[in-house]
Design an enzyme around this catalytic site. Structure first.
Site, short mmCIF file in Angstrom:
data_model
loop_
_atom_site.label_atom_id
_atom_site.label_comp_id
_atom_site.label_asym_id
_atom_site.label_seq_id
_atom_site.Cartn_x
_atom_site.Cartn_y
_atom_site.Cartn_z
N GLU A 9 0.81 -1.23 0.00
CA GLU A 9 0.00 0.00 0.00
C GLU A 9 0.84 1.28 0.00
OE1 GLU A 9 -2.82 -0.43 3.21
OE2 GLU A 9 -3.40 -2.42 2.55
N GLU A 15 -5.79 -10.84 -1.39
CA GLU A 15 -6.57 -10.72 -0.14
C GLU A 15 -8.06 -10.63 -0.45
OE1 GLU A 15 -5.21 -7.48 2.35
OE2 GLU A 15 -3.13 -7.81 1.83
O1 G3I Z 1 -10.57 -11.93 16.20
C1 G3I Z 1 -10.41 -10.94 17.22
C2 G3I Z 1 -11.62 -10.93 18.14
O2 G3I Z 1 -11.72 -12.16 18.79
C3 G3I Z 1 -11.47 -9.77 19.13
O3 G3I Z 1 -12.62 -9.68 19.90
C4 G3I Z 1 -11.25 -8.46 18.39
C5 G3I Z 1 -11.01 -7.28 19.33
O4 G3I Z 1 -10.49 -6.18 18.64
O5 G3I Z 1 -10.10 -8.59 17.56
C6 G3I Z 1 -10.25 -9.59 16.58
O6 G3I Z 1 -9.09 -9.61 15.84
C7 G3I Z 1 -8.87 -8.57 14.90
C8 G3I Z 1 -8.54 -9.26 13.60
O7 G3I Z 1 -8.14 -8.30 12.68
C9 G3I Z 1 -9.73 -10.04 13.05
O8 G3I Z 1 -9.35 -10.74 11.90
C10 G3I Z 1 -7.72 -7.70 15.40
O9 G3I Z 1 -8.13 -6.92 16.51
C11 G3I Z 1 -7.24 -6.80 14.30
O10 G3I Z 1 -6.06 -6.12 14.70
C12 G3I Z 1 -6.94 -7.64 13.07
O11 G3I Z 1 -6.57 -6.82 12.06
C13 G3I Z 1 -5.71 -7.25 11.00
C14 G3I Z 1 -5.60 -6.04 10.10
O12 G3I Z 1 -4.88 -6.36 8.96
C15 G3I Z 1 -4.91 -4.87 10.77
O13 G3I Z 1 -4.91 -3.77 9.91
C16 G3I Z 1 -6.29 -8.44 10.24
O14 G3I Z 1 -6.12 -9.63 10.97
C17 G3I Z 1 -5.63 -8.59 8.89
O15 G3I Z 1 -6.37 -9.53 8.15
C18 G3I Z 1 -5.59 -7.25 8.17
O16 G3I Z 1 -5.08 -7.40 6.91
C19 G3I Z 1 -4.80 -6.25 6.11
C20 G3I Z 1 -3.61 -6.63 5.26
O17 G3I Z 1 -2.54 -7.01 6.08
C21 G3I Z 1 -3.21 -5.52 4.30
N1 G3I Z 1 -4.33 -5.12 3.49
C22 G3I Z 1 -5.52 -4.72 4.25
C23 G3I Z 1 -5.96 -5.86 5.18
C24 G3I Z 1 -7.23 -5.54 5.90
O18 G3I Z 1 -7.10 -4.47 6.80
#
Ligand code: G3I
Length: 340
Positions: A153, A258
């Protein structure tokens, strides 16, 4: 209003008949169907999920590639300067190797999910840390990670450089330097630039096109472009395949890295059908471009999708629901991979 309802039902009925033919327990999997076409079909996964047996049953059956959604990011791998933690990433690599899945590494340089210590570095120290981070990650996974999303990005929606802290402190040169460091650390890994919202023809994709063309002209080692593919139902942009093709014509590989198709909650049958059509459109764009190497879902089950956190009020973005039941989107992808 009445006419609109009829149109919806007719469209839904058409999609049902189109996608009803793929049996959920078919002998072929999404991965094996994609492999027959020389492509991978991958899943964004992470370590915590590997204890979930109903989930891993689908993962093992359907996919021939994985990408860690969070475990290889900067905050996870280098929480303290020059102290690396590969535990989670190693687990994913081991899981994939035991099952003959390829691993796409994600992501070396992104403005998000970076540890706090990077923010207090001056330009000289940040440059040094960036090169060190890229080098250590890629060297550690040399031969094990098939392809890396090296820079993620780098652009804003107008197609100009994103005003990230990397750009503010290092200028645009951080992009070329990251790719050069990655190539030096593993000459065999495929190196991708990754971008969101650039799937169709728009200012961002044209900015990306101009950027990669100039980087290639400077001899920067870039092998491919990863189009993330986060889309909303009914809003898949037109012209994705021709857009992919213009990048392929520069000699680059393409992936959809993705893919998810979010919908406003609650889920309805009509939204499921629209989503199925949208998944099919996205997957077909990869199938018709020979240099498109594969598609990765982000993630494959609503149980682990990031959409409800990133887009409050939206969700149900993946082909399997929270109880691991396949949706019409699964059948649509299956049918599309068969060639339907
Ligand atoms: O699953 C937990 C849940 O149990 C909990 O209650 C909740 C509380 O905040 O969090 C949940 O997890 C979140 C998770 O996404 C869910 O899949 C995390 O907080 C959160 O930090 C996490 O975010 C990640 C995100 O990047 C951060 O920007 C995602 O895992 C991840 O899939 C995402 O991926 C990004 C790529 O790396 C780059 N492109 C965009 C994409 C989407 O934002």
């Amino acid at each position: 209003m009445r006419g609109r309802t009829v149109t919806l039902i007719t469209a839904a009925a058409m999609v049902t008949s189109l996608f009803a033919t793929a049996p959920a327990d078919a002998a072929m999997s999404l991965g094996s169907l994609a492999a027959q076409r020389g492509k991978h079909f991958g899943a964004g996964i992470d370590v915590g999920q590997l204890r979930d047996v109903p989930y891993t049953t689908i993962l093992d059956r359907e996919f021939n590639a994985v990408t860690p959604t969070d475990s290889m990011k900067w905050d996870a791998t280098e929480p303290t300067r020059n102290q690396f933690n590969f535990t989670w990433g190693d687990r994913i690599v081991a899981y994939a190797q035991q099952r003959n899945m390829i691993v796409r590494g994600h992501t070396l340089v992104w403005h998000s999910q970076v540890p706090a210590w990077t923010q207090s570095l001056n330009a000289t120290m940040l440059r040094e840390s960036l090169t060190n981070h890229v080098t250590r990650l890629v060297a550690h996974y040399r031969g094990a990670v098939y392809a890396w999303n090296v820079v993620n990005e780098p652009l804003d929606d107008s197609g100009g450089y994103r005003n990230s802290f990397f750009y503010q402190r290092l200028g645009a040169s951080y992009i070329a330097e990251s790719f050069r460091a990655a190539r030096a650390a593993d000459p065999g890994a495929k190196l991708y630039i990754s971008e969101s919202g650039a799937e169709g023809y728009n200012a961002k994709s044209t900015g990306l096109y101009n950027l990669v063309r100039s980087l290639l002209a400077e001899g920067v080692p870039i092998d491919g472009v990863a189009f993330q593919g986060h889309v909303a139902i009914g809003q898949v942009p037109p012209g994705i395949a021709p857009n992919f093709q213009r990048f392929a014509d520069l000699g680059l590989d393409i992936v959809i890295s993705e893919l998810d198709v979010r919908m406003p909650m609650p889920r309805t049958a009509a939204k499921d059908y629209q989503q199925a059509t949208d998944y099919s459109t996205m997957v077909r764009a990869c199938l018709v471009v020979p240099r498109c190497k594969g598609v990765t879902l982000w993630t494959f089950s609503d149980k682990y999708s990031q959409i409800p956190y990133s887009f409050p009020g939206q969700g149900a973005a993946t082909p399997w629901d929270v109880t691991m039941q396949p949706k019409p989107a699964y059948n649509a992808i299956y049918t599309t991979l068969i060639g339907g």
